[in-house]
Design a protein around this motif. Sequence first.
Motif, PDB file in Angstrom:
ATOM      1  N   LEU A 175      -4.290 -14.974  -8.713  1.00  0.00           N
ATOM      2  CA  LEU A 175      -4.732 -13.584  -8.693  1.00  0.00           C
ATOM      3  C   LEU A 175      -3.744 -12.607  -9.260  1.00  0.00           C
ATOM      4  O   LEU A 175      -4.224 -11.623  -9.842  1.00  0.00           O
ATOM      5  N   ILE A 176      -2.268 -13.086  -9.163  1.00  0.00           N
ATOM      6  CA  ILE A 176      -1.293 -12.104 -10.010  1.00  0.00           C
ATOM      7  C   ILE A 176      -1.605 -12.119 -11.381  1.00  0.00           C
ATOM      8  O   ILE A 176      -1.533 -11.190 -12.100  1.00  0.00           O
ATOM      9  N   ASP A 185       3.246  -4.228  -3.528  1.00  0.00           N
ATOM     10  CA  ASP A 185       3.143  -4.835  -2.227  1.00  0.00           C
ATOM     11  C   ASP A 185       2.340  -6.068  -2.199  1.00  0.00           C
ATOM     12  O   ASP A 185       2.723  -7.127  -1.578  1.00  0.00           O
ATOM     13  N   GLN A 186       1.227  -6.101  -2.996  1.00  0.00           N
ATOM     14  CA  GLN A 186       0.314  -6.959  -2.722  1.00  0.00           C
ATOM     15  C   GLN A 186       0.940  -8.109  -3.493  1.00  0.00           C
ATOM     16  O   GLN A 186       0.487  -9.226  -3.207  1.00  0.00           O
ATOM     17  N   ILE A 187       1.454  -7.883  -4.834  1.00  0.00           N
ATOM     18  CA  ILE A 187       2.045  -8.915  -5.587  1.00  0.00           C
ATOM     19  C   ILE A 187       2.916  -9.564  -4.990  1.00  0.00           C
ATOM     20  O   ILE A 187       3.155 -10.898  -4.984  1.00  0.00           O
ATOM     21  N   HIS A 192       5.221 -14.159  -2.212  1.00  0.00           N
ATOM     22  CA  HIS A 192       5.631 -14.793  -0.960  1.00  0.00           C
ATOM     23  C   HIS A 192       4.949 -15.956  -0.349  1.00  0.00           C
ATOM     24  O   HIS A 192       5.457 -17.036  -0.008  1.00  0.00           O
ATOM     25  N   VAL A 193       3.559 -15.881   0.002  1.00  0.00           N
ATOM     26  CA  VAL A 193       2.796 -16.968   0.129  1.00  0.00           C
ATOM     27  C   VAL A 193       3.026 -18.200  -0.692  1.00  0.00           C
ATOM     28  O   VAL A 193       2.900 -19.324  -0.462  1.00  0.00           O
TER      29      VAL A 193
END
Length: 377
Positions: A175-176, A185-187, A192-193
């Motif tokens: 996705l990135i 923040d979504q990146i 993190h996941v």
Amino acid sequence: MNKRIKLNVKEKGVLLFEGIGTFLLFQIINIILIVISDLFYNNENFSNLNHMFSLLNEDLSKSTFWVIWFFFGLVILIELVISIHMMIKSYRQFEVYKVEAELIQIAAGDLNHKINLKVNKRLQSVVDSVNLLVSNTNKHIAEQKKSEKSKDELIANVSHDLRTPLTSVIGYLGLIESNNYSDLDQILKYAHVAYKKSLEMQNLVNSLFEYANVEHATSTLNLTQFDMAQMLDQLSADFELEANRRGMEIIVNTKPNKIEMLGDTEKLGRVFNNLITNAFKYGKGATHLWLEAEKTSKEVIIQIANNGQPIPKDSLSHLFDRFYRVEDSRSKETGGTGLGLAIAKSMVKVHGGTIAVTSNEERTAFIIHFPNSEPKK
């Protein structure tokens, strides 16, 4: 149960012929000797000798008569014994033939066949040795099959446990990579996941390496003298905060207060860490965690126990299997690789000990028996 061999009609006939024929042959020889003796006795050339015998016959007493019959009976008895011996010898030969037939069946590939024959003592030892050899061969083959099956299961389980987090890592990093995000923040959330899933894979790989290292004895034990009671006290202090967070009290009981042992403290520490962590994860509703040790003249007995929810009976015999987990689904709440108890068992084994588990409504206890290895003073 071994059975005596059974002879067919032909074999019984051969056996009877061997014994009776030999005895009759001896009697024929006896008759011939008597005839020859009679001819010798009545020969005119030995008239003087006959005269001497006749004088001797006049002096024969009843006791001498019975002595002669005794020796005659003794000869018959010896001949009878020889005849019976010949029958026994023939019977043992038949035993050899029967055993050979059984061996041919085994040599043809029937390794499930067992020689259930009761034969003479000397041959019986050979039969028992062959049966033991076949039994050990079957056991070795079964172990090989089990090992091959275990390897297949290992590959399948590792593939499953690696594929799941790896799919997440690739998915979020994808996705990135494809700019499929709205803001920083979504990146960070995706990263993190992916990081957490990478740690899961690292944990699994490290556990696999540790398990293989101990199971195949490629690691050596760094034996030192230590106090088991002191180790349990230290473990209690290390896990005190986690226990308080879960509303549990850790209780340490040792008999005596000092228990000297020889062992690899690093590996034993890993064993107890795994068992205590296991109690925290799966001991639902537990209020107490007991760390107990008792020393006897022959061994040191250690128990890691809690009063939480009991383990289902059908799971007890599988707890130390690789990748086995009590819950039906591979719970995200408890996590883990399913190798902790397998590693603990292997580490206990290399120390010459055994580990078992009992579980009921009152207590779930992992019980470890170590041989008494206190150094001689």
